[in-house]
Design an enzyme around this catalytic site. Structure first.
Site, PDB file in Angstrom:
ATOM      1  N   GLU A 229       0.999  -1.284   0.511  1.00 20.68           N
ATOM      2  CA  GLU A 229       0.011   0.407   0.018  1.00 20.68           C
ATOM      3  C   GLU A 229       0.673   0.948  -0.246  1.00 20.68           C
ATOM      4  OE1 GLU A 229      -2.874  -0.024   2.980  1.00 20.68           O
ATOM      5  OE2 GLU A 229      -4.029  -1.038   2.102  1.00 20.68           O
TER       6      GLU A 229
ATOM      7  N   HIS B  32       1.993   5.022  -3.095  1.00 21.14           N
ATOM      8  CA  HIS B  32       2.888   7.155  -2.445  1.00 21.14           C
ATOM      9  C   HIS B  32       4.058   6.972  -3.073  1.00 21.14           C
ATOM     10  CE1 HIS B  32      -0.650   7.546   0.066  1.00 21.14           C
ATOM     11  NE2 HIS B  32      -0.243   6.345   0.389  1.00 21.14           N
ATOM     12  N   ARG B  33       3.580   7.812  -4.621  1.00 22.80           N
ATOM     13  CA  ARG B  33       4.746   7.698  -5.018  1.00 22.80           C
ATOM     14  C   ARG B  33       5.980   8.914  -5.281  1.00 22.80           C
ATOM     15  NH1 ARG B  33       1.704   4.647  -7.812  1.00 22.80           N
ATOM     16  NH2 ARG B  33       0.565   6.421  -9.236  1.00 22.80           N
TER      17      ARG B  33
ATOM     18  N   ARG C 191      11.582 -17.990  -1.908  1.00 21.67           N
ATOM     19  CA  ARG C 191      10.790 -16.515  -1.378  1.00 21.67           C
ATOM     20  C   ARG C 191       9.252 -16.096  -1.702  1.00 21.67           C
ATOM     21  NH1 ARG C 191      13.032 -10.684  -3.684  1.00 21.67           N
ATOM     22  NH2 ARG C 191      12.373 -11.487  -5.711  1.00 21.67           N
TER      23      ARG C 191
ATOM     24  N   ASN D  84       8.977  14.386   2.131  1.00 27.97           N
ATOM     25  CA  ASN D  84       8.958  15.734   2.804  1.00 27.97           C
ATOM     26  C   ASN D  84       7.524  15.837   3.520  1.00 27.97           C
ATOM     27  OD1 ASN D  84       6.948  17.411   0.908  1.00 27.97           O
ATOM     28  ND2 ASN D  84       8.771  17.026  -0.619  1.00 27.97           N
TER      29      ASN D  84
ATOM     30  N   ARG E  32       4.773  18.362   2.560  1.00 26.82           N
ATOM     31  CA  ARG E  32       3.488  17.988   1.567  1.00 26.82           C
ATOM     32  C   ARG E  32       3.829  17.081   1.162  1.00 26.82           C
ATOM     33  NH1 ARG E  32       3.403  21.128  -4.153  1.00 26.82           N
ATOM     34  NH2 ARG E  32       1.034  20.933  -4.094  1.00 26.82           N
TER      35      ARG E  32
ATOM     36  N   ARG F 125      -4.298   8.481   4.981  1.00 25.39           N
ATOM     37  CA  ARG F 125      -3.961   6.955   5.524  1.00 25.39           C
ATOM     38  C   ARG F 125      -4.339   6.704   7.438  1.00 25.39           C
ATOM     39  NH1 ARG F 125      -3.950   3.121   1.868  1.00 25.39           N
ATOM     40  NH2 ARG F 125      -2.856   3.691  -0.172  1.00 25.39           N
TER      41      ARG F 125
END
EC number: 2.1.1.148
Length: 246
Positions: free
Chosen positions: A89, A93-94, A173, A189, A191, A200
């Site tokens: 999840e 957020h990239r 794995r 950062n 922001r 979230r």
């Protein structure tokens, strides 16, 4: 975490997450000098010597009117240990984020697995987009713990069996579940962190409701606590203006 020989590794189970602030360059004054360069040019560097408390009105203005770029001139690096499904999840957020996660190709993964604690609500009610979670029964909690621990043990035993037979880590794995704990460094950062927190975490001051999975919210709450200590004026403005990233 350190590598442990396969024959001595035994599964362990935890219901918490780890979030450590390992490095930072973040203060409310960073917002002020970045904003004031628009009108003061090089004299904006004087903000570095001033008490940010005197300019908290400017921080609130920037937050309220969504002038976002001044909130980007800072940095925080966190060490996070959490279940793999939390990291999946996280990777959504990239913008404004950098990640480096431990590799199952290059090290033997340790048998630490997630089992929900008693406070974790287990039962989902309602339809997608309009549902809530409610407390599970004692029987449901016992079932969840027993089934998950059994599945984890079986999966890790299969993983070890393949490693002992010489199968490559990157192949072996594949049998491990997303409840396995992983670790990573995450850098952001203020922001980008505010955008993350707006999505979230649930909060009574949020202007836009959010419905995060509890486990990633646990990570978000710990990250927010660190950030609030570094940039208290910015954090207060974030809350006062509906917890919407500028």
């Amino acid at each position: 975490m350190t590598d442990t020989p396969a024959e001595s590794a035994k599964p362990s189970f935890r219901s918490d997450v780890t979030v450590e602030l390992v490095k930072h360059s973040a203060a409310d004054s960073d917002v002020l000098w970045a904003a004031r360069v628009s009108t003061a040019g090089e004299q904006s560097l004087d903000e570095l010597k001033k008490d940010p408390e005197r300019s908290k009105g400017l921080i609130n203005f920037l937050m309220r009117d969504r002038h976002g770029s001044p909130f980007e001139h800072n940095s925080m690096t966190f060490f996070i240990s959490a279940p793999i499904f939390v990291f999946r999840e996280f990777m959504r957020h990239r913008v404004g984020w950098s990640y480096n996660e431990e590799s199952g190709r290059y090290r033997e993964l340790q048998p630490v697995f997630y089992v929900p604690g008693e406070a974790r609500k287990l039962v989902q009610q309602g339809r997608p987009g309009k549902y809530e979670f409610v407390e599970g029964t004692q029987a449901q909690h016992e079932l969840t713990g027993r089934v998950m621990e059994s599945a984890y043990r079986d999966a890790y035993e299969a993983y070890q069996e393949m490693l002992d037979a010489g199968v490559a880590r990157e192949v072996a794995r594949s049998v491990l579940p997303v409840g396995l704990f992983s670790s990573m460094y995450a850098t952001c950062n203020a922001r980008s962190l505010m955008h993350f927190l707006g999505l979230r975490t649930q909060h009574e001051q949020a202007a836009v409701p959010s419905f995060p999975q509890r486990e990633i919210e646990m990570v978000g709450e710990k990250m927010e606590a660190h950030w609030a200590r570094l940039m208290p004026l910015t954090h207060a403005a974030f809350n006062a203006n509906g917890r919407v990233a500028p």
